[in-house]
Enzyme design. Structure first.
Site, PDB file in Angstrom:
ATOM      1  N   TRP A   1       7.405  -2.456  -1.222  1.00 42.25           N
ATOM      2  CA  TRP A   1       6.036  -2.264  -1.724  1.00 42.25           C
ATOM      3  C   TRP A   1       5.486  -0.927  -1.224  1.00 42.25           C
ATOM      4  CZ3 TRP A   1       1.416  -1.409   0.773  1.00 42.25           C
ATOM      5  CH2 TRP A   1       0.257  -1.542   0.005  1.00 42.25           C
ATOM      6  N   HIS A   2       5.845  -0.560   0.011  1.00 38.47           N
ATOM      7  CA  HIS A   2       5.282   0.664   0.585  1.00 38.47           C
ATOM      8  C   HIS A   2       5.795   1.911  -0.102  1.00 38.47           C
ATOM      9  CE1 HIS A   2       3.992  -1.933   3.897  1.00 38.47           C
ATOM     10  NE2 HIS A   2       3.061  -1.026   4.067  1.00 38.47           N
ATOM     11  N   GLY A   3       6.994   1.855  -0.617  1.00 37.97           N
ATOM     12  CA  GLY A   3       7.464   3.066  -1.273  1.00 37.97           C
ATOM     13  C   GLY A   3       8.926   3.010  -1.607  1.00 37.97           C
TER      14      GLY A   3
END
Lengths: 377, 474
Positions: B326-328
């Protein structure tokens, strides 16, 4: 029917408590002001570095006045550095192997050259953190003398690029005073032409201006009319200098303005060539190289990448260096600007880096056929 | 438009002035327009994506409610989740997956050429996409009905204080606040103003002040000493905490000024003694989202399958890998997720002796907190590193191999150094009182000192180079 809901209702939160706390906030802020004023003007704390921190946001003029009013300043004080018409340039030796133009990085290069090859004679002309317009103006002053030099090192720093549209370093950096002023150049048909000159060109003239408000105001008017980054709020002294909180605000605004301006001049992909400052730097550099050659002096460009600026400076001028076939020393090739170990705490290069730059400079001098006095023993 | 910018101050002043004079329905219209202006400030092209997501999920939610057959409901939900994740996939992960595939293929001897597409990542897309997905799922589960007016739903998705970096709001909690008239009282305004002040203090004074010192190791070329890496990692822990929780505080504060209550995102996370506790204290809105919509359904699935101990831990790993992703789109985030997943499993496997549990809490819990803090710090090293290769270099330097000697990190600004003890003190008292409202019980004079100190330090630190909020990139 439903009763209308009041949009801003008073609650059970005590208004008295709110007013009480707000009153104490004001009281403590006033106490803080008074305590700072007393502690840093009436006690030994006045001579500490913390005092400097608390006064960084004072106007630039107030710092210049404080510096100029100090008695018995040593000759190497920043007050006397970088002036173009205080007679220092004219007093330099007329004959030297190398004349070094630029800023403190160039001066340090000169020192490293002396250590590596003491017999190399040098003339050093520059100002602390001097941008290219100062360097070019200093060269013009130097040209007026009857000096002779085989080589000229032209120092150009990445941080100085954005200052090419200013007439004093204080137009962008108000923290520390650099008193010397320099001319403003503007572009006309791709060439940099002199647009305005400072009315104050020596430390003595600065002191005289501080003694005569009208003279100083005229100088501010010159800056107002020509220096693209001059803002009276940051430069000229006012009543806000007396308040520590106001000084914090001024410093915050000043650094944010500087950051915004720097980001505008130097984007994520390097200096923006459609901005005036980089264009001026390119034009001034090209002109200086041409004029040096016309005088039969061999130029060596010294490109100084200050911490965190990458190779943007080289990328700004690499086409000029190629077209002019000018030898250069790029600090980025020896000591990378994104490596903290390249720098001292004062943001200058380490002695080891300076030595590497000096070695490269000497290699260029030797390859070009150094004058007898400058050759290796 | 950053919260710590002059433009935002002007924007907020105009928005708030209008808000106070408008009736409820018009307030919502005005807030929606303001939110789109706020979002379009980055790049007006982003507006199309958020508008599309909003319309899609609203229409889908109406169809879900209107459907009588379970299969039909599920199909509509699938459409919403699929398209939302598809958008996220295209904008955020497309290049990453294709590049990873190409690398793998080249390793296998197949020569595949690929030119990465220049896809701009819309700010905050992960936040509002997850918020929108949760709405569709909640409607499907019957936990909430779609609002009668599309306007209310559009504002729920785009509400400017939390749109770009959370906290991710749940429809069940936040939508009723949008639909119903709100009341603004002095209590909320004071609390909101304090949250804004404290958030700005954390962001501008501490996070921005530490950015240079942290960057001097993580963004710099060449090897570093173990001491450099150690200190930079600790400073990054502080930086990211202050950056992200500072943003959340400002978002909550701005919302409170208007009578909204956004959910909390942080509760003294570095006082966690275990991974399970940490995820109830750090980025709460994301971890609870993953828990409710990924972990629990997976755990239920594996429980029903009942294939043994290994299955019990799969939901941990999958959930945390998803959090990382989700963060990247980077292997460093995936490693970060994997690391946290493994920590959850390790803690579960390691049972604290009963006698230790009973032993003086004062003696044992601080040790557990201190120990788990080191675990967290290492996870944030993985999170901050620019590549897997750099992770290797930094970890080796930490254990004294391959690095250099000495200490090169520049000293952070004076204001930052003065602010850190205040932050740690405030956090400790929040932890001790189990509430960040503890200061409101203080006498007027003490509260006055606290606010004055925050204000002075904020002015002092205002000269720190302003940086974009770290979580905007997600």
């Amino acid at each position: 029917m439903r009763a209308p809901v009041p949009r801003f209702a008073s609650s059970n939160f005590s208004r008295r408590r709110l007013l009480g706390a707000a009153g104490f906030v004001v009281l403590f802020l006033v106490c803080f002001e008074a305590a700072v004023w007393f502690a840093f003007t009436k006690t030994p704390l006045a001579h500490t570095s913390l005092r400097n921190f608390l006064w960084y946001g004072a106007s630039y003029e107030s710092k210049l006045r404080a510096l100029a009013s100090q008695p018995d300043l040593p000759p190497d004080s920043v007050l006397y550095a970088g002036w173009l018409r205080d007679g220092k340039i004219a007093s330099l030796p007329l004959q030297a192997d190398v004349t070094i133009y630029g800023m403190s990085f160039s001066r340090n290069l000169g020192r490293a050259l002396s250590l590596l090859r003491p017999e190399l004679t040098q003339r050093v002309i520059g100002g602390p953190g001097a941008p290219m317009n100062h360097t070019y103006a200093a060269y013009q002053e130097d040209k007026k003398t009857q000096r002779r030099s085989t080589f000229a090192v032209v120092g150009l720093s990445s941080i100085g690029v954005e200052e090419a549209t200013t007439m004093n370093r204080g137009s962008l950096y108000i923290d520390i005073p650099f008193p010397y002023f320099f001319p403003r150049y503007k572009l006309e048909g791709g060439r940099a032409v002199l647009a305005a000159e400072s009315r104050i060109n020596s430390a003595d003239e600065l002191r005289a201006a501080f003694a005569d408000r009208a003279v100083w105001e005229r100088q501010l008017q010159v800056l107002e009319g020509n220096d693209a980054e001059y803002r009276r709020f940051f430069f000229a002294s006012d009543v806000l200098d007396a308040s520590v909180l106001a000084r914090f605000v001024r410093r915050g605004m000043s650094t944010r303005r500087l950051d915004a301006y720097s980001d505008d001049v130097r984007g994520p992909h390097g200096f923006r060539r459609d901005r005036e400052a980089p264009q001026l730097v390119r034009a001034l550099l090209r002109q200086m190289l041409d004029e040096l050659r016309a005088e039969n002096i061999r130029p060596i460009v010294f490109l100084v990448s200050t911490q965190g600026t990458g190779n943007a400076l080289y990328e700004l001028v690499d086409d000029i260096l190629r077209e002019e076939a000018v030898p250069y020393v790029n600090t980025e090739d020896s000591c990378r600007s994104d490596d903290a170990r390249s720098y001292l705490p004062d943001l200058h290069f380490t002695l080891g880096c300076d030595a590497k730059f000096a070695e490269r400079t000497l290699a260029i001098i030797d390859a070009a056929g150094a004058p007898a006095s400058a050759t290796k023993p | 438009m950053l919260f710590n910018s002059f433009e935002f101050l002007v924007f907020l002043a105009i928005t708030y002035a209008l808000y106070l004079v408008l009736p409820h329905r018009k307030q919502n219209w005005m807030l929606l327009v303001a939110s789109y202006v706020f979002y379009g400030w980055w790049d007006w092209r982003f507006l199309g994506i958020i508008a599309f997501t909003t319309i899609l999920d609203y229409v889908v939610s109406l169809r879900i409610v209107a459907s009588t057959a379970e299969r039909e409901k599920r199909a509509w939900l699938g459409l919403s989740v699929g398209i939302n994740l598809g958008l996220l996939g295209v904008f955020k992960y497309f290049n990453f997956f294709v590049e990873s595939f190409v690398e793998l293929a080249n390793h296998a001897g197949l020569h595949v050429d690929w030119v990465p597409l220049h896809i701009i990542l819309p700010v905050g897309i992960s936040f509002y996409t997850f918020q929108s997905i949760s709405y569709s799922i909640d409607v499907y589960r019957g936990q909430i009905a779609p609002p009668r007016r599309f306007l209310d739903y559009a504002l729920f998705v785009a509400f400017f204080p939390q749109m770009v970096a959370g906290p991710i709001q749940r429809a069940t909690y936040f939508l009723p606040q949008v639909v119903e008239p709100r009341q603004v009282d002095l209590d909320q305004v004071c609390r909101g103003a304090f949250l804004i002040l404290y958030g700005l203090f954390k962001k501008a004074v501490i996070a921005d002040g530490l950015a240079g010192a942290v960057g001097s190791v993580f963004n710099a070329a060449g090897a570093h000493s173990g001491l450099d890496v150690f200190v930079a990692t600790y400073l990054f822990v502080l930086q990211i905490y202050c950056d992200f929780s500072g943003y959340t505080d400002i978002a909550r504060g701005v919302a409170k000024l208007m009578g909204f209550n956004l959910s909390k995102n942080f509760m003294t996370p570095f006082y966690s003694a275990s991974p399970a506790e940490y995820w109830t204290r750090w980025h709460i809105s994301l971890s609870s989202w993953v828990k409710d919509y990924v972990y629990f359904p997976l755990a239920l699935h594996y429980l029903r399958k009942g294939d043994g101990k290994l299955d019990e831990y799969k939901p941990h790993l999958i959930s945390m890998l998803l959090m990382g992703l989700w963060h990247g789109a980077a292997w460093t985030y995936i490693l970060w997720g994997l690391y946290h997943g493994l920590m959850l499993i390790a803690w579960d496997l390691f049972k604290w002796p009963r006698s230790l549990k009973r032993a003086s809490r004062l003696l044992v819990k601080p040790l557990r907190i201190a120990f788990y803090f080191q675990i967290t710090a290492i996870s944030l090293l993985l999170f901050r590193a620019n590549s897997v290769h750099q992770i290797g270099d930094l970890l080796l330097a930490l254990v004294g191999r391959g690095g250099t000697r000495g200490f090169t990190i520049p000293t952070p600004p004076t204001a930052t150094l003065l602010a850190i003890p205040l932050l740690l003190g405030f956090d400790y008292l929040s932890y001790h009182h189990s509430s960040d409202l503890f200061y409101r019980k203080w006498p007027d004079a003490a509260r006055g000192v606290l606010v004055a100190a925050l204000f002075i330090l904020l002015l002092m630190g205002w000269s720190n180079a302003p940086a974009e909020f770290i979580y905007f990139q997600f």
